[in-house]
Design an enzyme around this catalytic site. Sequence first.
Site, PDB file in Angstrom:
ATOM      1  CG  HIS A 123      -1.978  -1.049   1.185  1.00  0.00           C
ATOM      2  ND1 HIS A 123      -2.811  -1.245   0.096  1.00  0.00           N
ATOM      3  CD2 HIS A 123      -2.324  -1.992   2.101  1.00  0.00           C
ATOM      4  CE1 HIS A 123      -3.621  -2.270   0.364  1.00  0.00           C
ATOM      5  NE2 HIS A 123      -3.341  -2.741   1.554  1.00  0.00           N
ATOM      6  CG  ASP A 160      -2.860  -8.491   0.523  1.00  0.00           C
ATOM      7  OD1 ASP A 160      -2.157  -8.808   1.497  1.00  0.00           O
ATOM      8  OD2 ASP A 160      -3.897  -7.786   0.615  1.00  0.00           O
ATOM      9  CG  HIS A 162      -6.657  -5.513   1.407  1.00  0.00           C
ATOM     10  ND1 HIS A 162      -6.133  -6.364   2.368  1.00  0.00           N
ATOM     11  CD2 HIS A 162      -7.900  -5.181   1.815  1.00  0.00           C
ATOM     12  CE1 HIS A 162      -7.022  -6.513   3.338  1.00  0.00           C
ATOM     13  NE2 HIS A 162      -8.104  -5.816   3.031  1.00  0.00           N
ATOM     14  CG  ASP A 244      -5.049 -10.144   3.064  1.00  0.00           C
ATOM     15  OD1 ASP A 244      -4.738 -10.614   1.952  1.00  0.00           O
ATOM     16  OD2 ASP A 244      -4.791  -8.970   3.405  1.00  0.00           O
TER      17      ASP A 244
END
Length: 307
Positions: A123, A160, A162, A244
């Site tokens: 991120h 991931d 995200h 995740d």
Amino acid sequence: MLFTHPVCLQHDTGDYHPECADRIKAVLAALESEEFMMLLRDEAPHATMEQLMRAHPLSHIDYVLDSVPTSDGHHHLDPDTILSRYSGEAALRSAGAGIAAVDAVAKGEVRNSFCAVRPPGHHAERDNAMGFCFFNNAAIAALHAREVYGYKRVAIVDIDVHHGNGTQHILWDEKGMLYASTHQEHAYPNTGLADETGGEGIMVNVPLPAGTGSDDYRMAFTDILLPRLREFAPDFLIISAGFDAHAADPLAHLRLTTADFGWVTRQLLQVAEETAGNRVVSLLEGGYDLRALAASAREHVRALMGV
Ligand SMILES: [Zn+2]
């Protein structure tokens, strides 16, 4: 080869933060069993300023490191992204793990490497720390592979749950770089729409609806992501390995099983065998259910080791 460092356990994000030291403890405990006896292990070095500055301006690096508290306590860069006394060193060694992993693979010392490190990186944008991330470990590794070893087609595949907005931000205009991501649509950080396709760099975004399970996930890989990756024909492959997307994860709502992480790893290894001389570096990103994280990381590393 496994890269990690004890200081990754000392990056203290406060009580009840999902991105906690127990994550690394769980992953390392899962890699203690007898089947991992042959796994080479080394300590992650610090990334240097020169290495970090391929992905981040000096002002951002200084901002992060100058924000690190010099005594006990926490400093919030945003509500989720928290520094404590050893966070700067942990961030430098997490980025350094990716650098050392690229070095080991590029020099032919090992075929592939896994970095069990935190803080995660995907991120972190060029000039913005967010989402538990300070420096973009994967982008720093990719740019190191290109600048130092001359790889011309470096791919980062981000599994991931995200979207790696930071990796996309850094590589958007980097010629010879591909960033490909499967992620839950409309989840944090709300980027990664299919029509975000990049500038000089190639972005392949495959958003998946909440509730997506194994079959549809594997189909998205087989039908969309893997063909685009093969078309790009990477000569070096980096995995942003977040776990995740597992059904048990508390921060998102995909429904993958532990076995899916072995499957996806083997698919990526197959591409690396075809065009990248088996060169793969994998970096831990998210994964917040400790049991699912440990089991999924174990499957991932077993696949990397070919066992
Ligand atoms: Zn994540």
